[in-house]
Design a protein around this motif. Structure first.
Motif, mmCIF file in Angstrom:
data_model
loop_
_atom_site.group_PDB
_atom_site.id
_atom_site.type_symbol
_atom_site.label_atom_id
_atom_site.label_comp_id
_atom_site.label_asym_id
_atom_site.label_seq_id
_atom_site.Cartn_x
_atom_site.Cartn_y
_atom_site.Cartn_z
ATOM 1 N N ALA A 78 13.602 17.911 2.593
ATOM 2 C CA ALA A 78 12.808 17.344 1.488
ATOM 3 C C ALA A 78 11.927 16.193 1.962
ATOM 4 C CB ALA A 78 13.725 16.884 0.353
ATOM 5 N N GLY A 79 11.262 16.409 3.104
ATOM 6 C CA GLY A 79 10.463 15.358 3.702
ATOM 7 C C GLY A 79 9.100 15.166 3.060
ATOM 8 N N HIS A 80 8.398 14.153 3.564
ATOM 9 C CA HIS A 80 7.086 13.768 3.077
ATOM 10 C C HIS A 80 6.117 13.713 4.253
ATOM 11 C CE1 HIS A 80 8.370 12.177 -1.010
ATOM 12 N NE2 HIS A 80 9.521 12.447 -0.405
ATOM 13 N N GLN A 111 0.827 -1.206 0.000
ATOM 14 C CA GLN A 111 0.000 0.000 0.000
ATOM 15 C C GLN A 111 0.864 1.261 0.000
ATOM 16 O OE1 GLN A 111 -2.323 -1.020 3.502
ATOM 17 N NE2 GLN A 111 -4.115 -1.529 2.255
ATOM 18 N N LEU A 112 1.946 1.250 0.758
ATOM 19 C CA LEU A 112 2.858 2.395 0.764
ATOM 20 C C LEU A 112 3.480 2.606 -0.615
ATOM 21 C CD1 LEU A 112 4.572 1.779 4.220
ATOM 22 C CD2 LEU A 112 3.149 3.744 3.629
ATOM 23 N N ALA A 113 3.815 1.500 -1.277
ATOM 24 C CA ALA A 113 4.362 1.602 -2.637
ATOM 25 C C ALA A 113 3.334 2.214 -3.574
ATOM 26 C CB ALA A 113 4.796 0.225 -3.126
ATOM 27 N N ALA A 114 2.071 1.776 -3.459
ATOM 28 C CA ALA A 114 1.016 2.302 -4.321
ATOM 29 C C ALA A 114 0.777 3.790 -4.068
ATOM 30 C CB ALA A 114 -0.281 1.516 -4.098
ATOM 31 N N LEU A 115 0.989 4.228 -2.832
ATOM 32 C CA LEU A 115 0.827 5.648 -2.495
ATOM 33 C C LEU A 115 2.020 6.486 -2.940
ATOM 34 C CD1 LEU A 115 -0.642 5.237 1.088
ATOM 35 C CD2 LEU A 115 -1.779 6.472 -0.778
ATOM 36 N N GLY A 116 3.091 5.830 -3.323
ATOM 37 C CA GLY A 116 4.270 6.559 -3.782
ATOM 38 C C GLY A 116 5.201 7.011 -2.683
ATOM 39 N N VAL A 117 5.089 6.432 -1.491
ATOM 40 C CA VAL A 117 6.001 6.794 -0.401
ATOM 41 C C VAL A 117 7.376 6.210 -0.708
ATOM 42 C CG1 VAL A 117 6.473 6.601 2.070
ATOM 43 C CG2 VAL A 117 4.107 6.818 1.263
ATOM 44 N N ARG A 177 -3.401 9.691 2.707
ATOM 45 C CA ARG A 177 -2.941 10.747 1.814
ATOM 46 C C ARG A 177 -1.429 10.868 1.934
ATOM 47 N NH1 ARG A 177 -8.072 12.272 3.134
ATOM 48 N NH2 ARG A 177 -9.234 13.470 1.548
ATOM 49 N N HIS A 178 -0.760 10.886 0.794
ATOM 50 C CA HIS A 178 0.693 11.064 0.779
ATOM 51 C C HIS A 178 1.037 12.272 -0.063
ATOM 52 C CE1 HIS A 178 4.589 10.250 -1.457
ATOM 53 N NE2 HIS A 178 4.955 10.641 -0.255
ATOM 54 N N VAL A 179 1.887 13.148 0.473
ATOM 55 C CA VAL A 179 2.267 14.379 -0.225
ATOM 56 C C VAL A 179 3.631 14.819 0.287
ATOM 57 C CG1 VAL A 179 1.060 15.823 1.463
ATOM 58 C CG2 VAL A 179 1.464 16.713 -0.825
ATOM 59 N N ARG A 180 4.397 15.455 -0.561
ATOM 60 C CA ARG A 180 5.668 16.017 -0.101
ATOM 61 C C ARG A 180 5.400 17.235 0.783
ATOM 62 N NH1 ARG A 180 9.623 17.484 -4.769
ATOM 63 N NH2 ARG A 180 7.850 18.835 -5.269
ATOM 64 N N SER A 181 6.218 17.405 1.803
ATOM 65 C CA SER A 181 6.089 18.559 2.685
ATOM 66 C C SER A 181 6.147 19.854 1.893
ATOM 67 C CB SER A 181 7.203 18.518 3.739
ATOM 68 O OG SER A 181 7.175 19.652 4.562
ATOM 69 N N ARG A 225 -2.619 20.348 -8.653
ATOM 70 C CA ARG A 225 -1.191 20.274 -8.932
ATOM 71 C C ARG A 225 -0.716 18.835 -9.161
ATOM 72 N NH1 ARG A 225 1.964 24.589 -5.894
ATOM 73 N NH2 ARG A 225 0.523 26.328 -5.623
ATOM 74 N N ARG A 226 -1.615 17.888 -8.978
ATOM 75 C CA ARG A 226 -1.271 16.462 -9.038
ATOM 76 C C ARG A 226 -0.132 16.160 -8.071
ATOM 77 N NH1 ARG A 226 -1.646 15.044 -15.552
ATOM 78 N NH2 ARG A 226 -3.818 15.713 -15.807
ATOM 79 N N ALA A 227 -0.223 16.760 -6.908
ATOM 80 C CA ALA A 227 0.851 16.668 -5.920
ATOM 81 C C ALA A 227 0.512 15.736 -4.767
ATOM 82 C CB ALA A 227 1.167 18.060 -5.375
ATOM 83 N N GLN A 228 -0.677 15.144 -4.764
ATOM 84 C CA GLN A 228 -1.111 14.309 -3.652
ATOM 85 C C GLN A 228 -1.648 12.990 -4.172
ATOM 86 O OE1 GLN A 228 -3.545 15.283 0.288
ATOM 87 N NE2 GLN A 228 -4.889 15.451 -1.479
ATOM 88 N N SER A 229 -1.248 11.913 -3.527
ATOM 89 C CA SER A 229 -1.830 10.611 -3.853
ATOM 90 C C SER A 229 -2.736 10.182 -2.705
ATOM 91 C CB SER A 229 -0.742 9.568 -4.098
ATOM 92 O OG SER A 229 0.100 9.434 -2.968
ATOM 93 N N ILE A 230 -3.903 9.683 -3.058
ATOM 94 C CA ILE A 230 -4.894 9.227 -2.079
ATOM 95 C C ILE A 230 -5.194 7.757 -2.350
ATOM 96 C CG2 ILE A 230 -7.223 9.558 -1.149
ATOM 97 C CD1 ILE A 230 -7.102 12.447 -2.069
#
Length: 257
Positions: free
Chosen positions: A134-136, A11-17, A214-218, A200-205
């Motif tokens: 450059a955190g998440h 699941q973390l891989a699918a979220l792009g973490v 929800r995963h997004v860069r800080s 911005r296509r900056a968040q993956s849900i």
């Protein structure tokens, strides 16, 4: 059925973490579990995914403004069972502040180094340091109204509102209160950043465990929030008269000025 560590990894891989990331996690475990091993099992799964080069970070602040914070004893149950489990684990560092964060990994000492009490969420704070590295951000079962990085954006924007607060600290053999103005309203309208991040296509849900994640860069959180604040300096406050806490933030800033 409880979700396994292997499933969480997928699941973390699918979220792009990314592996090796500096990752701040905010979690409502009741909306994410059950997970094999409970809260500690989820922490182990997150650490396993990040790997030895990754740094896991969680909020660890107290809600008792009248007591001196003790990083070895003060609970943070208000931050959820995951966060209150995390700081107690071997190898986890916790900052010595009423606005504490806890971290484990190569950058844990940097993230949890001493930070000012009267500027809880500025650049010289744990969330500011995550941003600088450059955190998440990973939100598990919660939305951006629980995302402390949104307060960093308010601090950087020097918003013209805030709530007068105080913390109790030990100063040598004495105990004293530090009064300050915390740049925030009720935080409910932080969810407005979702639309900006999606544009911005900056968040993956997606899913993590049994809940929404929800995963997004800080940096993307801060950039999107700053853009909203440039358009409307009160973008994250309710209209006047609709929310007592937001009205208090306007009044608090006026009194401090």
């Amino acid at each position: 059925m409880p979700v396994s560590a292997e499933q969480i990894g997928r699941q973390l891989a699918a979220l792009g973490v990314p592996r090796g990331a500096v990752l701040v996690v905010h979690c409502a475990f009741s909306r994410t579990g059950p997970v094999q091993g409970g809260p500690e099992g989820l922490i182990q799964a997150l650490r396993a995914w990040l790997g030895p080069e990754g740094t896991l970070v969680m909020p660890s602040m107290t809600e008792d403004d009248d007591a001196v914070f003790d990083p070895a004893r003060s609970h943070c149950r208000g931050m959820g069972v995951l966060a209150d489990t995390f700081w107690r684990l071997p190898g986890v560092r916790r900052s010595d502040s009423p606005h504490a964060f806890a971290a484990c990994g190569p950058l844990a000492e940097v993230i949890t180094a001493a930070h000012p009490v009267d500027d809880p969420h500025g650049m010289d704070s744990p969330v500011g340091r995550v941003f600088a590295h450059a955190g998440h951000v990973l939100l598990l079962g919660v939305d951006h109204d629980a995302n402390t990085t949104m307060h960093l954006a308010e601090s950087l924007a020097k918003v013209a509102y805030g709530i007068p607060k105080y913390s109790t600290v030990r100063d040598g053999n004495a105990v004293r209160r530090i009064h300050y103005l915390e740049a925030q309203g009720c935080c409910a309208r932080f969810v407005e950043v979702n639309a900006a991040l999606q544009r911005r296509r900056a968040q993956s849900i997606g899913r993590l465990g049994h809940g929404t994640a929800r995963h997004v860069r800080s940096r993307d959180v801060v950039d999107a929030a700053l853009d909203l604040l440039r358009r409307d300096p009160e973008a994250f406050l309710h209209p006047a008269g609709e929310c007592g806490e937001c009205d208090a933030a306007r009044d608090g800033s006026a009194r401090s000025g």
